[in-house]
Design an enzyme around this catalytic site. Structure first.
Site, PDB file in Angstrom:
ATOM      1  N   GLU A 170       0.990  -1.591   0.125  1.00 42.82           N
ATOM      2  CA  GLU A 170      -0.061   0.112  -0.219  1.00 42.82           C
ATOM      3  C   GLU A 170       0.762   1.556   0.151  1.00 42.82           C
ATOM      4  O   GLU A 170       0.966   2.248  -0.855  1.00 42.82           O
ATOM      5  CB  GLU A 170      -0.903  -0.294   1.548  1.00 42.82           C
ATOM      6  CG  GLU A 170      -2.569  -1.309   1.029  1.00 42.82           C
ATOM      7  CD  GLU A 170      -2.253  -2.139   1.534  1.00 42.82           C
ATOM      8  OE1 GLU A 170      -1.317  -2.787   1.988  1.00 42.82           O
ATOM      9  OE2 GLU A 170      -2.957  -3.351   1.128  1.00 42.82           O
ATOM     10  N   HIS A 173     -10.518  -5.099   9.828  1.00 44.04           N
ATOM     11  CA  HIS A 173     -11.247  -4.908   8.632  1.00 44.04           C
ATOM     12  C   HIS A 173     -12.569  -3.946   8.904  1.00 44.04           C
ATOM     13  O   HIS A 173     -13.138  -4.147   8.446  1.00 44.04           O
ATOM     14  CB  HIS A 173     -11.643  -5.836   8.283  1.00 44.04           C
ATOM     15  CG  HIS A 173     -10.205  -6.784   7.108  1.00 44.04           C
ATOM     16  ND1 HIS A 173      -8.779  -7.660   7.948  1.00 44.04           N
ATOM     17  CD2 HIS A 173     -10.366  -7.212   6.380  1.00 44.04           C
ATOM     18  CE1 HIS A 173      -8.735  -8.083   6.963  1.00 44.04           C
ATOM     19  NE2 HIS A 173      -8.881  -7.435   5.593  1.00 44.04           N
TER      20      HIS A 173
END
Lengths: 326, 330
Positions: A60, A129
């Site tokens: 990322e 998450h």
């Protein structure tokens, strides 16, 4: 006006902007051959090819930095981070480079990237998450933050974000990709600043953003039907900058405010809106403003605990009734 | 390279040395604030590599030890010094400082202060060049210690995977701030680390500018020909501490003595004198000319330039009057 799902609206904005400008590219994990985890880039790989629809490694910070570097030369990358939780890894490049490069270069360089990512808590995805990170992004100078509550906004905000010369973070929501709503048939560019009154009312203002706008609307329905209280609902689709004037104007009409946020209360949208109310319209208030927020815990896996950690429309109704001492 | 080129490079390295030494003095005089990372000892790296490229046209990016890279790209040394003095006429209008010199018109894309931050930025610049079909390349200069950041591995993987036109130059000066490389890094020879990404690499003596230049020519030719990235490791040494706030107590005096014998400026000077291409007198005149230029042009420009206006404190945070902020309706 056609009715589109939220993901279809995001996909359409990608497609139109890529067709409009050959320097618009999109990149992220599984967005190309696989079509995107939430289908936001479905079919674009076949249409625009691997040089412009880029399946990235799971890196990322690296691919966000790569997009920023490309943007220095006029490329307009739309960077998808598969879940906002993974955006922590890209914070270095988003904050240290994209948000600061215009300033620290004395205006010579700009980083016109779009980073879009689903935030929010879905169903039993566990602590890593389920984070809500809008509060982290919205406090940084040099970075615009918007968060669409409808397919129309999802479409129009992305269109404007791609063309804007500033870096823009778009906070979407995992549970909203299948939400349906009307989207203009012609091209539409949504403002990146401001707020929107989505329900008029004279008694109290409910401030929401993204999914919490829908909780606020549900609560407003209950308040009207069962308690005779007419709530105004204001959609804060722009979190940085926040619409100080719009926030103050609504409360000047209603004299009461409840802020509905999906995140934990500390240092968030609610606390920031309350600060604005104090600074801009303290003497308009007939009751102390309240926040309806998540409980300050990492989101648990267990279904009942998860539900208990998040605010609901019922909590909003109760907060408003408390302001009316009912 | 003919004798005239070598003399020009000698002058450029000596200019860089004197410029940095003058920065040191100005820092002690409190004309320069913040952190200041100086380049003496490493001059052959930036100057030798960029001599082999197209400075001012190829895109260059680096870390915080960035003054000399900017000047070799074409930045006006007066503007670099004015930036260090925090002035409106500075390279970054006084908003950046020593670690954030930018000169975009000469395609010097900046100095960045997060160690390893420029690795993916350089890959991104290369991605843009490839997408636009341009023949320029990206060149990223960083130190050995940056290679222990995740960005090194993430960016090299993508640069190789997508065959991006980027040259990574590792100026290995043996220390990451105050920690010697063998105490921080499992594989000390940096060029060996990139074989994991299938990127061609070389290691050369970073104190000998002729060797740096020769190796960089090959590296630049490889990248420009479209064969993808290249990694060039230069073995070098900084003669001062990591920054001005560094006591430099962690290095052995004997090690410093050994490296001082390998001063890139003295090495080239002596070679030119031996070859009869330079006299001791000419060298002294060169040095005097440089010192005069710095004292009479660079420093006075920085001293006399105006401060940025406080009324402009909030300029450059966001774009001015971007119509898309209002949905394009303006």
């Amino acid at each position: 006006m056609a009715e589109l799902m939220y993901w279809e609206a995001v996909r359409r904005a990608h497609d139109e902007e890529m067709a409009h400008d050959p320097l618009v590219i999109c990149m992220g994990e599984d967005i190309g051959v696989a079509g995107g985890t939430y289908k936001a880039t479905k079919g674009l790989y076949e249409k625009y090819g691997p040089d412009r629809v880029i399946d990235t490694p799971i890196s990322e910070n690296g691919f966000t930095g790569l997009g920023i570097g490309a943007s220095f030369l006029g490329v307009r990358p739309i960077i998808e981070i598969m879940s906002v939780n993974f955006a922590w890894l890209a914070m270095d490049q988003i904050f240290n480079t994209a948000a600061k490069v215009r300033y620290m270069s004395g205006g010579q360089l700009e980083a016109p990237i779009v980073v879009r990512s689903p935030g929010g808590t879905a169903h039993q995805l566990g602590a890593q998450h389920s984070a809500r990170m809008e509060k982290v992004f919205m406090g940084v100078a040099g970075l615009r933050v918007v968060t669409p509550s409808t397919p129309k906004q999802a479409y129009g905000l992305l269109k404007s974000a791609v063309r804007c010369a500033d870096p823009v973070f778009i906070n979407e929501h995992e549970l909203m990709y299948n939400l349906k709503g009307e989207v203009p048939d012609g091209e539409y560019f949504h403002p990146l600043e401001g707020s929107e009154v989505v329900r008029e009312g004279r008694d109290v203002t409910l401030f929401g953003y993204n999914i919490s706008v829908h909780w606020a609307l549900q609560a407003a329905g209950v308040l009207s039907r069962e308690h005779g209280i007419e709530a105004e609902v204001v959609d804060l689709f722009a979190l940085n900058p926040l619409d100080r004037a719009g926030i103050a104007a609504s409360v000047a009409r209603t004299h009461r405010a409840v802020i509905v946020e999906e995140a934990e209360p500390a240092v968030g949208v609610g606390s920031e809106v309350m600060a604005i109310l104090n600074e801009e319209c303290f003497f308009e208030l007939d009751a102390a403003p309240l926040r309806v927020s998540a409980v300050n815990v990492p989101i648990p896996y267990n279904r009942s605990l998860e539900k208990a950690a998040l605010p609901t429309a019922r909590d909003v109704v109760e907060a408003v009734l408390a302001q009316f001492s009912r | 390279m003919d004798a005239a080129d070598k003399k020009r490079l000698l002058r450029e390295m000596l200019y860089a040395r004197r410029f940095e030494e003058r920065c040191y003095e100005a820092y002690v005089e409190r004309k320069i604030g913040g952190f200041l990372h100086l380049y003496p000892g490493q001059e052959a790296c930036a100057i030798g590599v960029l001599e082999a490229a197209r400075p001012g046209r190829d895109y260059v990016i680096t870390g915080y030890r960035d003054h000399v890279h900017a000047i070799k790209c074409g930045a006006d040394p007066r503007e670099v010094m004015a930036e260090l003095f925090g002035k409106e006429t500075g390279s970054s209008k006084g908003r950046g400082g020593s670690m954030h010199i930018f000169d975009v018109k000469h395609r010097f894309m900046g100095g960045y202060a997060l160690v390893g931050g420029p690795f993916p930025l350089a890959a991104g610049i290369a991605k843009a060049l490839k997408l636009k079909g341009e023949e320029e390349i990206a060149i990223c200069f960083l130190g050995d210690a940056a290679n222990n950041q995740g960005t090194f591995h993430e960016a090299l993987n993508m640069a190789s995977l997508w065959q991006l036109p980027v040259l990574y130059v590792c100026e290995n000066n043996l220390y990451g701030i105050g920690t010697r490389i063998d105490r921080s890094t499992a594989v000390v020879e940096q060029y060996k680390r990139v074989c994991g990404y299938d990127i061609p690499a070389a290691q050369v003596d970073g104190q000998d500018i002729e060797k740096v230049y020769a190796a960089a020519r090959e590296a630049v030719a490889h990248v420009r020909s479209g064969k993808g990235p290249y990694f060039l490791e230069l073995l070098t040494y900084r003669y001062r501490g990591h920054s001005m706030s560094d006591s430099n107590a962690y290095r052995a005096k004997e090690e410093e003595r050994q490296w001082s014998k390998r001063d890139p400026i003295i090495m080239l000077r002596d070679r030119l004198i031996e070859a009869g291409q330079l006299s001791a007198e000419e060298y002294r005149e060169m040095d005097t000319g440089i010192l005069e230029e710095i004292e009479q042009e660079v420093i006075p420009f920085a001293e006399r330039s105006p401060e940025p206006k406080v009324e402009e404190l909030e300029r450059y945070v966001l774009a001015d009057n971007d119509p898309w902020v209002h949905g394009g309706a303006r």
